[in-house]
Write a protein that holds these residues in place. Structure first.
Motif, PDB file in Angstrom:
ATOM      1  N   LYS A 184       9.439 -25.142   6.945  1.00 33.98           N
ATOM      2  CA  LYS A 184       9.343 -26.301   7.831  1.00 33.98           C
ATOM      3  C   LYS A 184       8.430 -25.829   8.949  1.00 33.98           C
ATOM      4  O   LYS A 184       7.549 -26.780   9.361  1.00 33.98           O
ATOM      5  N   LYS A 185       8.429 -24.689   9.442  1.00 31.08           N
ATOM      6  CA  LYS A 185       7.690 -24.407  10.522  1.00 31.08           C
ATOM      7  C   LYS A 185       6.206 -24.260  10.050  1.00 31.08           C
ATOM      8  O   LYS A 185       5.168 -24.696  10.781  1.00 31.08           O
ATOM      9  N   LEU A 186       5.805 -23.747   8.831  1.00 32.78           N
ATOM     10  CA  LEU A 186       4.528 -23.723   8.208  1.00 32.78           C
ATOM     11  C   LEU A 186       4.172 -25.144   8.158  1.00 32.78           C
ATOM     12  O   LEU A 186       2.796 -25.373   8.502  1.00 32.78           O
ATOM     13  N   ARG A 187       4.752 -26.123   7.842  1.00 33.22           N
ATOM     14  CA  ARG A 187       4.444 -27.403   7.361  1.00 33.22           C
ATOM     15  C   ARG A 187       3.860 -28.023   9.036  1.00 33.22           C
ATOM     16  O   ARG A 187       2.877 -28.686   9.269  1.00 33.22           O
ATOM     17  N   ALA A 188       4.887 -27.803   9.843  1.00 25.77           N
ATOM     18  CA  ALA A 188       4.305 -28.383  11.315  1.00 25.77           C
ATOM     19  C   ALA A 188       3.197 -27.593  11.722  1.00 25.77           C
ATOM     20  O   ALA A 188       2.088 -28.189  12.429  1.00 25.77           O
ATOM     21  N   LEU A 189       2.952 -26.284  11.588  1.00 27.84           N
ATOM     22  CA  LEU A 189       1.762 -25.517  12.099  1.00 27.84           C
ATOM     23  C   LEU A 189       0.453 -26.142  11.179  1.00 27.84           C
ATOM     24  O   LEU A 189      -0.380 -26.509  11.859  1.00 27.84           O
ATOM     25  N   ASP A 190       0.776 -26.176   9.974  1.00 27.30           N
ATOM     26  CA  ASP A 190      -0.403 -27.115   9.101  1.00 27.30           C
ATOM     27  C   ASP A 190      -0.698 -28.346   9.710  1.00 27.30           C
ATOM     28  O   ASP A 190      -1.962 -28.814   9.579  1.00 27.30           O
ATOM     29  N   LYS A 216       2.641 -32.018  19.499  1.00 26.48           N
ATOM     30  CA  LYS A 216       2.706 -31.149  18.215  1.00 26.48           C
ATOM     31  C   LYS A 216       2.909 -29.822  18.750  1.00 26.48           C
ATOM     32  O   LYS A 216       3.839 -28.955  18.025  1.00 26.48           O
ATOM     33  N   PHE A 217       2.036 -29.368  19.467  1.00 26.48           N
ATOM     34  CA  PHE A 217       2.204 -28.029  20.057  1.00 26.48           C
ATOM     35  C   PHE A 217       3.697 -27.847  20.427  1.00 26.48           C
ATOM     36  O   PHE A 217       4.063 -26.638  20.292  1.00 26.48           O
ATOM     37  N   LYS A 218       3.982 -28.454  21.299  1.00 21.99           N
ATOM     38  CA  LYS A 218       5.538 -28.469  21.991  1.00 21.99           C
ATOM     39  C   LYS A 218       6.550 -28.217  20.960  1.00 21.99           C
ATOM     40  O   LYS A 218       7.425 -27.837  21.063  1.00 21.99           O
ATOM     41  N   GLN A 219       6.257 -29.187  19.935  1.00 27.10           N
ATOM     42  CA  GLN A 219       7.289 -29.411  18.705  1.00 27.10           C
ATOM     43  C   GLN A 219       7.148 -27.935  18.325  1.00 27.10           C
ATOM     44  O   GLN A 219       8.443 -27.368  17.885  1.00 27.10           O
ATOM     45  N   VAL A 220       6.171 -27.538  17.840  1.00 31.09           N
ATOM     46  CA  VAL A 220       6.105 -26.012  16.989  1.00 31.09           C
ATOM     47  C   VAL A 220       6.754 -25.234  18.090  1.00 31.09           C
ATOM     48  O   VAL A 220       7.295 -24.159  17.310  1.00 31.09           O
ATOM     49  N   CYS A 221       6.490 -25.165  19.053  1.00 27.56           N
ATOM     50  CA  CYS A 221       6.909 -24.035  20.183  1.00 27.56           C
ATOM     51  C   CYS A 221       8.299 -24.212  20.257  1.00 27.56           C
ATOM     52  O   CYS A 221       9.028 -22.914  20.214  1.00 27.56           O
ATOM     53  N   SER A 222       9.027 -25.130  20.106  1.00 25.94           N
ATOM     54  CA  SER A 222      10.360 -25.479  20.102  1.00 25.94           C
ATOM     55  C   SER A 222      11.106 -25.003  18.836  1.00 25.94           C
ATOM     56  O   SER A 222      11.989 -24.259  18.648  1.00 25.94           O
TER      57      SER A 222
END
Length: 134
Positions: free
Chosen positions: A74-80, A109-115
């Motif tokens: 899930k983290k990788l998908r958000a980073l992608d 999206k950056f804030k979401q990934v950081c979270s």
């Protein structure tokens, strides 16, 4: 005799018109120079911000790919998604009408990934006072 006075009377209007034209030309030139400086400054800030997000996303993508934890997908998908948004960002077109809107989406999206990574989105580097906020 009337022609002599017409020249004097009309001089004020003529000088006013000439002064206006000179002022307009000078102001336009100064405005263009100031606009270029302002655009270059804000363009550089935006480029720096987006470059920082891209470096962050690519680094975390590489780190998470090496882990075999299934929670990382899930983290990788958000980073992608973040990387894709950054790569599609129209760097070369300052007249793009949704420039600010797309930049706000990238920030979100950056804030979401950081979270998701449990990293504060305004994290500080070392003991420095500077933070990642732009």
């Amino acid at each position: 005799m009337a022609d002599l006075f017409d020249g004097i009377v009309m001089a004020e209007q003529r000088f006013h018109g000439e002064g206006y034209q000179e002022g307009l030309a000078e102001g336009s030139h100064a405005g263009m120079a100031e606009g270029r400086r302002h655009g270059a400054l804000h363009g550089a800030r935006m480029g720096s911000e987006i470059g920082c997000y891209l470096g962050f996303a690519l680094t975390w993508h590489c780190l998470l790919q090496k882990c075999t934890d299934p929670k990382n997908s899930k983290k990788l998908r958000a980073l992608d998604s973040l990387i894709g948004m950054i790569q599609k960002f129209p760097y070369e077109d300052p007249t793009y009408d949704k420039l600010q809107e797309d930049l706000e989406k990238i920030r979100g999206k950056f804030k979401q990934v950081c979270s998701m990574l449990n990293i504060p989105s305004d994290f500080r580097l070392g003991n420095e006072r500077s933070s990642l906020t732009f």
